[in-house]
Every structure is written in structure tokens, then in C-alpha cells.
Enzyme design. Sequence first.
Site, PDB file in Angstrom:
ATOM      1  N   LYS A 190      40.882  39.904  38.062  1.00 47.87           N
ATOM      2  CA  LYS A 190      42.181  39.528  38.634  1.00 47.87           C
ATOM      3  C   LYS A 190      42.339  40.227  39.980  1.00 47.87           C
ATOM      4  CE  LYS A 190      45.785  39.643  35.857  1.00 47.87           C
ATOM      5  NZ  LYS A 190      46.654  40.307  34.837  1.00 47.87           N
ATOM      6  N   SER A 248      41.048  35.146  38.534  1.00 53.13           N
ATOM      7  CA  SER A 248      42.393  34.651  38.777  1.00 53.13           C
ATOM      8  C   SER A 248      43.059  35.568  39.789  1.00 53.13           C
ATOM      9  CB  SER A 248      43.193  34.603  37.476  1.00 53.13           C
ATOM     10  OG  SER A 248      43.279  35.886  36.903  1.00 53.13           O
TER      11      SER A 248
END
Lengths: 381, 381, 381, 381
Positions: free
Chosen positions: A168, A242
Site C-alpha cells: 500500500k 493499492s
Amino acid sequence: MKSQRVEMFVCPMASPSDTSELQKLAASKKITPDTLVALVGKTEGTGAHDDWGRVWADVVLREWTAKFLDVQLDEVAKHVIFVLSGGCPGVITPHIVAVTREWVEIPDGGVRAGDDSRLVVGRAGSEPMPPEEVGRMGQIRKVAEATRRAMDDAGLTDPHDVHLVMVKVPGLSTASIKDAESRRKSVVSHDLTFGAEGAGAYANDAAALGVALALGEVAEAKLSDDIVRRDWDLYSEVAMTSSGGEKRHGEVVLFGNSPTSQSSLRIGHSVTKDFIDADGVRNALRSAGLGFTNGLPAENELSRLVHVFAKSVIPGSDQVRGQRITLLDDPDAYQIGKALGGMLIASITGRTTNYVSGGERNSHQGPPGGNIVAAVVRTQS
Amino acid sequence: MKSQRVEMFVCPMASPSDTSELQKLAASKKITPDTLVALVGKTEGTGAHDDWGRVWADVVLREWTAKFLDVQLDEVAKHVIFVLSGGCPGVITPHIVAVTREWVEIPDGGVRAGDDSRLVVGRAGSEPMPPEEVGRMGQIRKVAEATRRAMDDAGLTDPHDVHLVMVKVPGLSTASIKDAESRRKSVVSHDLTFGAEGAGAYANDAAALGVALALGEVAEAKLSDDIVRRDWDLYSEVAMTSSGGEKRHGEVVLFGNSPTSQSSLRIGHSVTKDFIDADGVRNALRSAGLGFTNGLPAENELSRLVHVFAKSVIPGSDQVRGQRITLLDDPDAYQIGKALGGMLIASITGRTTNYVSGGERNSHQGPPGGNIVAAVVRTQS
Amino acid sequence: MKSQRVEMFVCPMASPSDTSELQKLAASKKITPDTLVALVGKTEGTGAHDDWGRVWADVVLREWTAKFLDVQLDEVAKHVIFVLSGGCPGVITPHIVAVTREWVEIPDGGVRAGDDSRLVVGRAGSEPMPPEEVGRMGQIRKVAEATRRAMDDAGLTDPHDVHLVMVKVPGLSTASIKDAESRRKSVVSHDLTFGAEGAGAYANDAAALGVALALGEVAEAKLSDDIVRRDWDLYSEVAMTSSGGEKRHGEVVLFGNSPTSQSSLRIGHSVTKDFIDADGVRNALRSAGLGFTNGLPAENELSRLVHVFAKSVIPGSDQVRGQRITLLDDPDAYQIGKALGGMLIASITGRTTNYVSGGERNSHQGPPGGNIVAAVVRTQS
Amino acid sequence: MKSQRVEMFVCPMASPSDTSELQKLAASKKITPDTLVALVGKTEGTGAHDDWGRVWADVVLREWTAKFLDVQLDEVAKHVIFVLSGGCPGVITPHIVAVTREWVEIPDGGVRAGDDSRLVVGRAGSEPMPPEEVGRMGQIRKVAEATRRAMDDAGLTDPHDVHLVMVKVPGLSTASIKDAESRRKSVVSHDLTFGAEGAGAYANDAAALGVALALGEVAEAKLSDDIVRRDWDLYSEVAMTSSGGEKRHGEVVLFGNSPTSQSSLRIGHSVTKDFIDADGVRNALRSAGLGFTNGLPAENELSRLVHVFAKSVIPGSDQVRGQRITLLDDPDAYQIGKALGGMLIASITGRTTNYVSGGERNSHQGPPGGNIVAAVVRTQS
């Protein structure tokens, strides 16, 4: 010398706020404040920007975890990495996977042969990434550095032992763009979406290339700001990434196999060659050690399959095996693309509790047109 | 004694108005005005009420066919049955299948063993169905009668030789409801949609039960107005049905295998037991005679696969193999449900030119939770 | 000296292929091959990339026009400019406006006072625009040049007499990007959509700035590649623009008022100050000369309102008059944004046959947060 | 004799879980546990079945209220009525309205003239409604009875003094249908949606007819099971209703004006004659006592407008003022229909914090094609 014992517990959720299965794991001491290292899952809802199912799940799971760990809410992230992917269209069951890691002494004879190595997990945070680095070499290098430290944390040295790297990273936001531009720095895009030129897509793809760089999947010499979201031949086979505009640091959770691991789980991965490639999915199951009979996973073997993690990136071409599809022109392509990945995996694993993220078009996560599939299997011993 | 020689030509369409592949077939005399009996296909677009892709394709194909047959536009339907299913979400390639039938003398020794029987096609129109019969026993009986006559036309007497029955029947419209009520007749629903209580759903399901009645899949004694869209244990394994408010008669086109057929094609079918059942799809391919090696269709055998026709009805339950899915609450369930069927078939056939219709919830087309799959294979001889 | 007599005929369409109202106009000689200069309208469907309603309407209208003009299909564009905007969500009636222009001798005393000047129309094509110019100064300058020539064609010299400039310009396509890059030219974006960084958005906005440059709304010194889709304080109040990847030239159709015009129509325009500004719409009606009583268009005056052309660009902020709205995060914002413009206009004009295009976020068409509205009114004399 | 003093506080919400404005009201004692009687609002999200924004808001607001009242969570409903309408498409600001009621002594001369009567609120629960009564006369009668008691609670006797009746009633669920059928009772529909024949639509409409019956808007003799969702000429002008499959009792919160009220607020209402009728909205504002100048609400008067409550039911016809619209065929009609109502109100009130629910097709809430609008205004005295 200490070694890891890693477990994964798949908890279906009956609603975005359902923590009952986690609670049962806690009650039975299968997860403890000391061992819980990651919560990875799919939350129900549309997966779109205004999908409050994901946000609600995130709030409730963080509150639950804070209470479970007996820490402040804003301390949770230091102890447990959250990877929540929004949107369960089609045959994807909303669920959360609790990942635990114990440090145990290696017993005599506890180091296995390489082909019987077992699951380990490693984590690392990155240096802060200013907005001008998002989607560019700065982000790529910092993710690569964090990936290397996550390998260390996992006790792995050979990139071939790494089978899944969840990352992330910071994306851009209206505020961070302003910040950069006030310092006369340019940003990679003013589009805050995950569209073809969206900052979210650039951030995700820089993160994937960072993993590829760390694992030697792509040579550093081939990397530059200009190839991000341009040269699709550069990619990772194990990165699922992400990004969020509100983040400042990257986070990495990495899964691989180690001969010293005392886990009863094993991970493997493969890639699909195109959007309908069932063989690619089966290869991932094989890679993890699942037994096949007559070309298919044996019925009794499937009970050993713990979990599958898959991407479902939409191909950038309108051709699949020489025939035209209309997905690229479909306003609902994001949801449908993700749903299709869910069906591909479910029709092979015979279950719907699979982690499938995706829906975006083109990515350095996986080869052009194809997707990444990782599988975790419980060993028989 | 005359016998049939049936062929199917799969024509991908580059746009809703693309008749170029049909034109090539006409130019090469593979289809002639005398032999063309049906055009069955998937048109691109959303498949929703305002999907102009389907309407445009219908207009263009009818115009092309009128010219090809040298008949008036409103005469086309008498010669060629059109079954156009709108919506190609995901990995469904827009295409049209031209079905031809020649009547040929059976050569000496031309009658094959039952297990080598070959493709035949039969067609029949039904008696007119007034609006008060739509979705009720009247429609069921008239479809059953037409199905029996289509079997006759196909030269089939044993229902087990029937593998696919495509039916189009009248639904309801604002005008036809008014007509019925002005005659003090009730109608099955005032909902003109394909929703759970929609007239379209009732019409489709009455048609399916009509086929089931004709083929002995359901005993007449079990049928009544009350069981339509109520008793899901009554169903056909071979009926794919559709309806339109503007129609007054039913139309049936039926496919089966006959020992006297001189076709080089063979049809088979199976059903899936649930929404992710890949085995069910493989069984349909096996049923049609496709060779398998190591549990999967052999690569070289797939070149013999001519076409697959599949339904993708959404299960009425929120459970698939014991796990919850959220499809029933998804406003896009119709499109996603159809798309998922497309992926299930494509991931097994290795191609995207499959006829997949569906998206509706629950149906007497196929068993509860499962779906119908029919396959046509070119024989090696 | 010749002068113009311009008429507009609003033709509702019952389907994308409905040319019946045009046919009536042709039959009654209200439009003739000599006088028809433009067809401007809204086509039904979603307005999305896969909206076949717009494509079908375009095909049918071009075929109709070719027949009407007795020219080849590919010659139609030389005679009649088509501006078809796809998508009629909500209360926008699908319709086409036929614009005619006759050249007549100015009668004695036929030159009116400036405040009674009447509708004229001018058209011009632009120089070809290579892909590297799309969304940049090259496109801006060529649109400006074409706009000036359209003013000439309209017989207008004062930019204040111009009230509506509809422009179509080349966007980018996969092919044209390849072409540019093969010549080592960069393009403005690799995103082919109308998203925030989409090539379509850049092309539309460069076209709007071209109009603004020609009309003196923006000084040339303020323009550069860098301000396109960055400096929203630069805009036109009269430009409505669209783009297509397949085009090579720009096309301009310009409407204004001239003292020499012999039309019985008059055009006016205004802008809304924000997304809910009904006053801005009313001001456009006033500008065109519509009579108001008691703050609202008089009932009998509305019969003189011939047509309204409006944009409905979504504000780039999530605030409207100090309150938050969630439109920017709505996956359906494109359709809803357009629909809202339709309601704003319809609730004031008391009719649904309005030309409303939009749905995109931010634009140099109109002021930040606001939109352009032009109105055409039949004079009483 | 005691009289009411009613207040309304409009609280924009920055997210579904934002209770900060309520908290401020509590801190400033503007709302107290004794005075808070209802929370009415619009929650952000899609408004669809899987809209978790509404569910999350409901959970958070109930938790907040339980804490505020110092009662158990399941006791909240006894003290405060919740009316949360999901979905804020377009220009509808997510917000909650806190309604408070104090009982005060009427001062000398405190009874006002009828045309200066002021806001009162009444509440009542209904008898339990078994599933077989849903959407039928049983539900109609029980809502009528509860409405009468809510009038009593409000201290109103003349139905003309009632301007808004919000009702929540039981719908059907899979479980309640099973329950009914196990007792050999039929249910109104097996469709659990809000579609044309959906149980939700039947429940809402029976509730509306219940209000109409209580207020004398519809004569009892005209009512029967058969007219529900059939005879659209029977309707209420003040009922806004909703339903939920999990509920067993109805709840009514009713707003009107009374001469004895000590409130500084006043309520009024009107109906629109069709979907684009701005006059109908203005009439509602006038009815509540808002001053107009020159045909429009005076700018300074709008600061006295406290809130607007409006329905936005989609017309059942495809015609608006003689022109065709395509909304009925639009798969997104539900969201777009609601959004359009939001624009109609916002463009007239000059603000986006309006309560607008709707999107369904046809209803006994308001006249055929038109909608209900109620407005609350602060008096100048």
C-alpha cells in the site's frame, strides 16, 4: 535461531461490520495480540469511490483490533497491516483473512528441503513519499527498499522464494498536489482516479515496479519515470498493490516459503496468460503444492486449499484469443472486470471465499493481458 | 426418405450493424436462401431495456436477410427464425450463428448408430396466445404443442434426442393488458419487466415449462398456473426462452440428434449444479462428443467445438456452496450475472464466441441454482 | 447585398432511427436540399462509449440526408454539419433540430436596429490538426481561425453578436497516438476518455479556448499548452464543443444576431453562476428577448421560445453554495450530471425538448462551476 | 393546557458516521434527551439495496442517540423516530434534521389566529401488521388508525391542518412470506423489491392510502385490496412512506399547524402537477408562508426557509407535457429520478440541503405524475 510459524484464518463476514468470526478466533486463542500481523480481505459493496461498505468495514475492523490489542486506534497500524479491497461483485464472498505469525525455536531436523519449504511472512514500512514522487522513480525505489526489508523480516534471501507481495502506497490528493505545486514540484497526474492516467493507477503501478525491482524481475536500468504505465513488458508476477491519497508512507506485507519455517502452510503462485486462462489459475494451485488428479484439483485436495489471492486487471486490448470483446467500452467495466476474476477463481477452486481485486485497465501487476494468482495450501504433514 | 444436413456458421460481428461475415457466407454459397433457417446470436450493448445495440442489430439483420431471401421485410420471420439475445458484458464476443438445413437423400448405410446420431433442427410456430394466457397454463400448453411439432419437423420422436429448444413467446404490454382487462380477463402481472414478478419472467418461464411438458421432463399433473415461478423443482434442462410484449405467437427452434441426419455436427447438453460449476459445462462438451484428455478438453479437440449455448440465470439464494454472495442485492446483478456465465464458459472452451444469455433471477430454465449448457461439435468423420 | 433568413425546426424522435418529422419538413418544403445547413440534436441512450443509440441515429440521419440532398454518403458532411450529443437521461426528449439558411435580398428598410437584430448562422472547417496538436495551442489556434471564418460566413464582425459556437474537433485515438509517437511527437494524454486527464476532455477544452481566443474572451498572451484544463478562469461563454478520435479537421457552426438578418428568430445567451442557478437560465431567455411577467417567463411567451442549448458540466468542487454534494464521487456522475442540467432547463422552459449536453467535470466551456445557456426565440414581428 | 414548541435543526453530515453537528446541538442544549422526538434525513450512498452508507449512518446515529438519551440501543426507537432515506445523487446534501418538541404552558393570548397557526408534531405506533396484511386493506386500516392517533398526539383535529405525514411500515421478507404461507395466508407479492409489483412498493402505497383514509383524502368505500397500485387517482397529498421487511409495526410522525402551538415554525405543502413543475414547488413555499417578490422567493425570505421535504416519484407515463422522455426504460431511473427531484427543489430554494426521497415509479404518494412538497418556514414574529 528463531523461525516462523504462520497461519491464515479465513473469516466470512455477514455484513461490513461483522467481526464475529474474528471474535471466535480470539476466544479460541487461535489469534492473539502477539501473533496477529495482518488482516487481508474483501469488503462488500461496489468498490467504487462512494462505497461505504469498505469504509465501514475498515472502521469497525480497526476498532475491533484496537480493543483486541488493547492499544489506541491510531496505534493499530503499527501492529497489524490492513489490506482491505473493496467490492465483492458476483461470486466473491466478503471475508477477512487473519494472518498470524509466531516465532518458535527450530526443532532438531526442523529445516526442510527446499521443495518442502513453508510459509513465512515479512513486513516493512517505507520512507515517506512526497507527492512529487508518487507514480515515479522515487516511489519505485522506496517500495523496492521496503520490499527488501520485508524479505529480511521474512527471513528470505532468494527472490524466487517470494510468492506474494501486498503493498500500500501514497497516491495523490487535492491537498498533496497543492503542496507539491506550492514547492514548484510537478506531479504525475491531476486525475485523482484509477483511470488510464489517474494518479491512483500510477501509484499502484510504481509500487508494482518497486517490487519487481527488489525481486530482480525488472532491471533497474530499464526503469525511469517515462516507462510507468507505458512499457507493459515490465512487470512483477507477485505484486498486488493499492494506494490512498491520505497515506504518506508505503507498507509492505510479503509472503514466501522458507526451509526454516515451522508453518504447516505453503504458498505458490503463477500468472494467467490472458483474461480467460484457467490453466494459469491451476498452475498457481500446483505451485503451492495442491494435488491434481486427472487434470483437475482432486476433490479431497481442495480441502487443503487455504486461500487464493488473485488480481483481475482488465486487458488493455479489445481482443481475447483473437476475438473482440467489448469490455473496454463498458461503463461498468471496473465492476464486471473484478467479477469475472472472481468467477474464474471460484469455478476452479469450487468456493467463493477468494481474494480477488482488480477491475482497473492494464497494470505492471502481472503480464500484459494476464493476472497474478497466489495460493496457500495446508501441507499434509 | 429425406434427411437433414445441418450446419452452423459462427460469425463474429465488429459492430451491431456488421453483416460482413454473413455476406461472405452468402458469397461462398455456404448459406443460401433455401437453406438458412435461423440466425441465433448475441448483440453488443447493455442488454437493458434501452439497449439500442440489440435493436439496431435486429433491424440490420432483418434488412440483410430480406435482401438475401429476396422477400419483403415482414416476410422474413416466416423463413428465418431470429433469436437475438442482447448484452455482451465481459468476455462474450458479439456474434451471430447462421443455421442452415438441407434436405438430402439418405445414402445407403446413411443411418447411423444411435450413439453416432447427428444434428437435426426443427421449427414450429404456435397458436396465438392472448394476454390472459401469458405466464399461465394456456401459454404452457401452446408452447408444448409447438415443441411437439418442432420435434416432428426435426424428425425426432424420442425426447432424449432433444438437446436444445429455443423459444420466443408473447409477453405482456400496456396495450395487451388493456385488451385483456377490457374483456374482463386478468393478467399474470402488471409488472412489464423481467423482475421477480415481471410479466417477461412469467412468459419465459411458462415457455420453459411448455418445453418441459412436451419432452416429459415435467408431468402435466404437476402443472398449474400457481406453480409458475413458485415451484422451482419443475424445470426443463434444454429450454432457452425469451419473450416480447409485441409478439402474438410463439416460435420454437429445436435442436437434437437423429440417426438419419447427414450432418457432420452433433449436439449435446448438460446442466450445471450451481453458479460456479465448471464440471457441468465440461459435461455438456462431453455429451456432444468432445474428446477429453487428462480431465480437460484436449487442445486439438477444441477446434472441433462449433458452438456453446448457455444460460446464466442468477441463483435465487444468496448462498453458493455454503458461502454468502451479494449478487442478489447488486443493482447491476443482471449484467454481472450474464457476464459471469460468459466467463465460466470461456474459461473452459478457451474462446469468447459463446452464446450466453441470462442475468435474470430464478427460472424454470434449468435446475434451481444451476444452468443449461448445450454444445455443438463437429464430428471427425 | 444578400442577407440570411435562418429557421430552426425542432423534431422529436420516437426512436434513434426516427426521421419521420424531418421527412414531414421535407415534404412541406420547410427544409430543402439548398437550405439545410445543420442537424443538431440529442440522441437517446446512455451517452456512454457503448451507446449504440447515438451511433444508430447518426447512421440513419446521414443516410436520410444523403438521400434528401441526393449526394453520396461521404459527401453529406460537406453540406450539412451534424452535432449529435448522445444521452437523454431524465427529462431530455430525444430530438433533432434542423437549421436552415436562405440567402435573400435585404428589402428596403430591412436593416434593423441593433437591439432588434436577428439570427444568422455561419460555418467553417478548420485546417487539419495532427495528433500532437490535440488539446494544445495548435488546436486552439486552428479553432480560433475557423471561428473567425465562421463569423465571416455569418456576416458578423462584433464578437458580442455571437451567442453560440458549436465546435467539433479531432481527439486522439490509439492509431493517431501511434502516428504521433512514430514521428517522435508527444501527445497531451494517453487516456482516451473524457476523464479529468482524458484526451477527449483536452480536445474539447482546447476547442473552447479557441473560440474564446477568436471572440476576445481570453487574451492570446494568457494561453499556453500548460493552462489547458488547469486555469479554469479562462473560458468561453458561448462555446459548446465535442471531439472524436476519428476526425482530422475541426468544424464550427456559429450562431449570432445581425441587423441585416431577415430571420424571425433571435438568439441570446447567459451563464449560470453555479450548478443550481435558475436565474442564469432565465437570463439566457431574457437575453434572447423572451418576455417575463412577475419574474417568470410569461406563459404565452413560452410559445415563442424555439429552443434552448445548454451545457451541464459538473462542478470540479464538492461544494454548491457552501454545502457538500457527493456528485464527484458518484460512478454515475456523468449521466446524473447531464440529467440534472436537463431538469434545470425543463423546469424553467416548461418543456423537455431541450438540447443539454455535458456530464464531464470542469471545462473551459463556461465559468468555473457554472454553465452556458443559449436560447432562440421567435420574434413577434 | 399544554402546548407544543417544535424546532427543527438541519445538520449537514460530512460522512455517513458524522454526528458532529448533532453533538454541537446537544452541547448547546438546543436538543435535549427530553425534547428530541425525531431524526429525519438523507444519507449518502447509492440508495440501492447494497447501499452501506445508509446502514452505517443508521447504526452510528442510533448509537449516538442511545448514548445521548442514556438508554439501551434497542430502546432508542421508543423515544426517537428515525426516518433515514438513502441516496444523495446529484445536488442533495447528506444531512439529518433533528426535530424537537417541548411542552409549554400557553401564555395569555397565546392562541393564534388560524392563518398564523404554527408547527406541531405528533407520533404514533401502529398495531402489528402480519405479512398477509402488507400492501392490503389490513395495512391501510392500521396506518389510518395510527395516523389518527398521531393527529391526537399533535393536538390536531382538522385534517386540513396536517401537511406532512411520514410513515414507516412493515414490508415483506423471505421469512415473513414463509410465515404467512405456512399459515395458508397469501401475500401481495413474492417480489421483495420496490419494482412495479414489488412488496416494498405495495407496502409504501398501502401506507400512503392509510394516511389518505385517515385524513379523508380518499373515501373508505373506494378502498379495497384491488385498487392498491392500480387506481392512481386515489392518493394522499401529504404522505411520505417507506417500508422494511424486518419491521412488524408501523410508525407515524405527523406535522401540521395548530393555533395553540408556541413554535416559531410553520409548515405548508403543495403538490407538483408533473415531474418538471416548478410552480408546484413554489406553491409549497407559499403555503408555508414564505414571502415572494416578483414571482420568486425573495432572497432575504429564503433565510427563513428551514427545510423542504419532497418526494420525487417517477411518472408512470413516458410523456411529460406531451413530449416523450426515456426515463422509464433507463436502468438507472431510480437514482436519476431521485436526483432530478433534488435539482428541482435546489434550483428553487437555492440550497442543496433538501430532503428528497423517491425514484420509484408511480405511487399513491401524490397525484399521478406529480409529487408532494412540504416546506417549513421560520415565522418573522
